[in-house]
Design a protein around this motif. Structure first.
Motif, PDB file in Angstrom:
ATOM      1  N   PRO A 166       0.849  -1.631   0.013  1.00  7.48           N
ATOM      2  CA  PRO A 166       0.151  -0.638   0.109  1.00  7.48           C
ATOM      3  C   PRO A 166       1.136   1.560   0.057  1.00  7.48           C
ATOM      4  CG  PRO A 166      -0.175  -0.992   2.162  1.00  7.48           C
ATOM      5  CD  PRO A 166       0.999  -1.697   1.495  1.00  7.48           C
ATOM      6  N   ARG A 167       0.284   2.552  -0.556  1.00  5.98           N
ATOM      7  CA  ARG A 167       0.762   3.453  -1.157  1.00  5.98           C
ATOM      8  C   ARG A 167       0.745   4.465   0.601  1.00  5.98           C
ATOM      9  NH1 ARG A 167       3.025   6.572  -4.583  1.00  5.98           N
ATOM     10  NH2 ARG A 167       4.021   5.510  -6.526  1.00  5.98           N
ATOM     11  N   ILE A 168       1.022   4.988   0.958  1.00  6.05           N
ATOM     12  CA  ILE A 168       1.278   6.035   2.276  1.00  6.05           C
ATOM     13  C   ILE A 168       1.071   6.815   1.586  1.00  6.05           C
ATOM     14  CG2 ILE A 168       2.856   7.321   3.448  1.00  6.05           C
ATOM     15  CD1 ILE A 168       5.135   6.056   2.975  1.00  6.05           C
ATOM     16  N   ALA A 169      -0.330   7.549   3.115  1.00  2.17           N
ATOM     17  CA  ALA A 169      -0.992   8.840   2.889  1.00  2.17           C
ATOM     18  C   ALA A 169       0.246   9.675   2.587  1.00  2.17           C
ATOM     19  CB  ALA A 169      -2.286   8.696   2.984  1.00  2.17           C
ATOM     20  N   GLN A 170      -1.043  10.701   1.571  1.00  2.00           N
ATOM     21  CA  GLN A 170       0.036  11.841   1.479  1.00  2.00           C
ATOM     22  C   GLN A 170       0.068  12.621   3.116  1.00  2.00           C
ATOM     23  OE1 GLN A 170       1.729  12.516  -1.521  1.00  2.00           O
ATOM     24  NE2 GLN A 170       2.946  14.197  -0.547  1.00  2.00           N
TER      25      GLN A 170
ATOM     26  N   MET B 140       7.759   8.851  11.205  1.00  3.30           N
ATOM     27  CA  MET B 140       7.268   8.363  12.716  1.00  3.30           C
ATOM     28  C   MET B 140       5.875   8.371  13.280  1.00  3.30           C
ATOM     29  SD  MET B 140       8.770  11.398  15.144  1.00  3.30           S
ATOM     30  CE  MET B 140       9.906  10.876  16.519  1.00  3.30           C
ATOM     31  N   ASP B 141       4.696   8.646  12.393  1.00  2.52           N
ATOM     32  CA  ASP B 141       3.153   8.271  13.084  1.00  2.52           C
ATOM     33  C   ASP B 141       2.715   6.506  12.588  1.00  2.52           C
ATOM     34  OD1 ASP B 141       2.716  10.202  14.007  1.00  2.52           O
ATOM     35  OD2 ASP B 141       1.241  11.239  12.582  1.00  2.52           O
ATOM     36  N   LEU B 142       3.560   6.456  10.912  1.00  6.12           N
ATOM     37  CA  LEU B 142       3.303   5.469  11.047  1.00  6.12           C
ATOM     38  C   LEU B 142       4.717   4.078  11.719  1.00  6.12           C
ATOM     39  CD1 LEU B 142       2.137   3.878   8.507  1.00  6.12           C
ATOM     40  CD2 LEU B 142       4.894   3.633   7.588  1.00  6.12           C
ATOM     41  N   GLN B 143       5.519   4.668  11.695  1.00 10.22           N
ATOM     42  CA  GLN B 143       6.272   3.975  13.420  1.00 10.22           C
ATOM     43  C   GLN B 143       5.469   3.650  14.495  1.00 10.22           C
ATOM     44  OE1 GLN B 143      10.005   4.613  12.185  1.00 10.22           O
ATOM     45  NE2 GLN B 143      11.006   3.232  12.847  1.00 10.22           N
ATOM     46  N   GLU B 144       4.836   4.556  15.031  1.00  9.61           N
ATOM     47  CA  GLU B 144       4.853   4.500  16.402  1.00  9.61           C
ATOM     48  C   GLU B 144       2.995   3.622  16.331  1.00  9.61           C
ATOM     49  OE1 GLU B 144       3.892   8.529  17.782  1.00  9.61           O
ATOM     50  OE2 GLU B 144       6.226   8.672  17.828  1.00  9.61           O
ATOM     51  N   SER B 145       2.292   3.573  14.798  1.00  5.04           N
ATOM     52  CA  SER B 145       1.350   2.725  15.128  1.00  5.04           C
ATOM     53  C   SER B 145       1.666   1.305  15.087  1.00  5.04           C
ATOM     54  CB  SER B 145       0.041   3.097  13.470  1.00  5.04           C
ATOM     55  OG  SER B 145       1.085   2.567  12.893  1.00  5.04           O
ATOM     56  N   GLN B 146       2.880   0.503  15.051  1.00  7.73           N
ATOM     57  CA  GLN B 146       3.181  -0.473  14.657  1.00  7.73           C
ATOM     58  C   GLN B 146       3.749  -0.930  15.358  1.00  7.73           C
ATOM     59  OE1 GLN B 146       5.650  -0.604  11.302  1.00  7.73           O
ATOM     60  NE2 GLN B 146       4.328  -0.060   9.290  1.00  7.73           N
ATOM     61  N   GLN B 147       4.370   0.258  16.538  1.00  8.99           N
ATOM     62  CA  GLN B 147       4.618   0.061  17.391  1.00  8.99           C
ATOM     63  C   GLN B 147       4.037  -0.909  18.704  1.00  8.99           C
ATOM     64  OE1 GLN B 147       7.386   3.941  18.163  1.00  8.99           O
ATOM     65  NE2 GLN B 147       9.070   2.394  17.515  1.00  8.99           N
ATOM     66  N   ALA B 148       2.367   0.276  18.345  1.00  8.27           N
ATOM     67  CA  ALA B 148       1.755   0.085  19.751  1.00  8.27           C
ATOM     68  C   ALA B 148       1.199  -1.636  19.550  1.00  8.27           C
ATOM     69  CB  ALA B 148       0.935   1.194  19.632  1.00  8.27           C
ATOM     70  N   ASP B 149       1.325  -1.509  17.729  1.00  7.24           N
ATOM     71  CA  ASP B 149       0.361  -2.893  17.458  1.00  7.24           C
ATOM     72  C   ASP B 149       1.045  -3.319  16.329  1.00  7.24           C
ATOM     73  OD1 ASP B 149      -1.106  -5.023  16.538  1.00  7.24           O
ATOM     74  OD2 ASP B 149      -2.956  -4.370  15.973  1.00  7.24           O
ATOM     75  N   PRO B 150       1.878  -3.894  16.573  1.00 10.54           N
ATOM     76  CA  PRO B 150       2.664  -4.439  15.029  1.00 10.54           C
ATOM     77  C   PRO B 150       2.134  -5.757  14.537  1.00 10.54           C
ATOM     78  CG  PRO B 150       3.602  -5.920  16.862  1.00 10.54           C
ATOM     79  CD  PRO B 150       2.074  -5.066  17.188  1.00 10.54           C
TER      80      PRO B 150
END
Ligand SMILES: Cc1cc2nc3c(=O)[nH]c(=O)nc-3n(C[C@H](O)[C@H](O)[C@H](O)COP(=O)(O)OP(=O)(O)OC[C@H]3O[C@@H](n4cnc5c(N)ncnc54)[C@H](O)[C@@H]3O)c2cc1C
Length: 420
Positions: free
Chosen positions: A27-31, A36-46
């Motif tokens: 999936p492309r990242i939304a503009q 950092m947000d992406l990383q933080e959300s993966q950190q909370a739930d991988p």
């Protein structure tokens, strides 16, 4: 081990193949999404990151620089770099990068038995195992050879007791590399052993630590009579310092930005505290301010120096011109640059970065990044320790005095002595 004599795929055709595969599969990242947000959300739930890592594996793009016999692609670092460039606009399993793929898996590759490597490396590349480092302790992280967590041999097993702290992501991880003391009569560097520890098992309690920016990434662990099978020793018994030193080498490379095992950066998603500072100046209406222009220029120059340093030092180590501890140079510079960048961001954003409305997310990012800025000078070993390494092991200056260097560890005086 049989030598793989097939020539690596041509870089241009690999890049093209990666470009097509990424467009068809990830999936492309939304503009405007912050990396950092992406990383933080993966950190909370991988969960999502594990699925993405599996996709990379099935598509033949996981572990680009790992040997084929352990599930990797067996390609040179230039191929990983090309893949990172191509994957920038896509959602990548970033949470696997540090420490799993760039620090702990390479240490297993260096020291693991054939069985350990076959058991864990393909599982990591398939997204089934996240790993964490159990190194630092409440009594001190810089003095890593002074660990007090102990493992005692009892027949077929080792019994682990003690506590570790500042472990990034222990709560969501599956395995750890844990440094423990196994001989109290040997001097401190010679009585340590590195263990593979399955995290979710009886005797391990994990507590998450709330940080000043609201993050709950760090953990403290408490071990009470944790049973470790004898085959979980990584390297040799009482030679854990050799393994730890190599682990720290991989960590300096990863934290300094030069690891060949980091896969994808989603840099296309730069915004928030990591957004380009020129964009920030424009957004704040301060692009015409001579002082602000100077700051933006400084930040760009610092980044350029960091990139060049990573390339130059990395190449010099690989060619044998510099010794491996020279990896401390980009690590030192990276920490200092990160602190400077956070100050520049704050200067440009001004008061908006210390008080913001809920929908002012970029300013909030700059403010919270600023209060956490010292982390980049501590994680992976502090910048003071990097300076010590550079002076002693790269420049050959005299070693720092240590009263406990050759003393049996049980005779070393310390504030708190755990029961043996
Ligand atoms: C972002 C981040 C992620 C981390 N992740 C992990 C992890 O996953 N696993 C893990 O085990 N640990 C982790 N750590 C812990 C990190 O490794 C330690 O914070 C670090 O080793 C420093 O140890 P300390 O915090 O105990 O500081 P101390 O050792 O108490 O040091 C305090 C200060 O004194 C300085 N100092 C100490 N000794 C000397 C000396 N001889 N000469 C000069 N100055 C000295 C230090 O450099 C530092 O500035 C992480 C830390 C951060 C910030």
């Amino acid at each position: 081990m049989a030598q793989d004599t097939t020539a690596p795929e041509d870089l241009d055709s690999f890049r093209l193949r990666a470009r097509t595969w990424l467009a068809d599969n990830l999936p492309r990242i939304a503009q405007g999404t912050a990396a950092m947000d992406l990383q933080e959300s993966q950190q909370a739930d991988p969960t999502r990151a594990r699925e993405l890592q599996r996709k990379l594996f099935d598509g033949g793009f996981a572990g680009i620089c790992y040997p084929k016999e352990y599930g990797g692609q067996g390609l040179p670092r230039e191929h990983q770099r090309a893949f990172n460039e191509e994957s920038a606009p896509y959602e990548m399993p970033l949470v696997f990068n540090i420490p799993t793929l760039s620090i702990l898996a390479p240490t297993i590759l260096d020291f693991g038995t054939e069985e350990q490597k076959k058991r864990h490396l393909p599982a990591i590349l398939r997204g089934e195992e996240l790993w964490v480092q159990f190194l630092s302790e409440p009594t001190g992280g810089s003095d890593l050879a002074g660990v007090l967590t102990r493992a005692t041999r009892d027949g077929d097993v080792w019994v682990l007791n003690g506590s570790k702290i500042w472990s990034s992501g222990a709560f969501r991880s599956d395995y750890a590399l844990c440094l423990a003391r196994t001989d109290w009569e040997a001097p401190k560097h010679r009585g340590l052993t590195m263990f593979i520890v399955k995290i979710h098992q009886p005797g391990i309690e994990i507590q998450q630590i709330m940080m000043v920016n609201g993050m709950r990434e760090f953990c403290q662990e408490f071990f009470t009579d944790v049973h470790l099978p004898a085959e979980n020793v990584l390297g040799a018994v009482n030679d854990g310092w050799t393994v730890a030193s190599r682990l720290l080498y991989h960590e300096r490379e990863a934290v300094g930005g030069g690891s060949q095992y980091v896969s994808g950066m989603s840099v296309g998603a730069r915004s928030g505290p990591m957004r380009d500072l020129a964009d920030l100046a424009i957004a704040k209406g301060r692009a015409g301010d001579a002082r602000v222009r100077q700051l933006v220029g400084e930040a760009h120059a610092n980044d350029a120096v960091q990139r060049q340093l990573i390339e130059r030092i990395g190449a010099s180590i690989r060619l044998g011109v510099l010794p491996p501890p020279a990896g401390a140079i980009p690590r030192l510079y990276g920490g200092m640059n990160s602190v400077r960048r956070s100050s520049i961001g704050l200067d440009i954003a001004g008061a908006d970065a210390v008080a913001w409305a809920d929908d002012d997310s970029p300013e909030e990012g700059i403010g919270t990044f600023f209060v956490m800025r010292q982390g980049s000078c501590l994680g992976g070993g502090s910048t003071e320790m990097a300076r010590n390494i550079i002076s002693e092991r790269v420049l050959g200056m005299p070693r720092e005095y240590a009263a406990d260097r050759d003393k049996p560890f049980d005779q070393v005086q310390r504030n708190r002595m755990p029961s043996r």
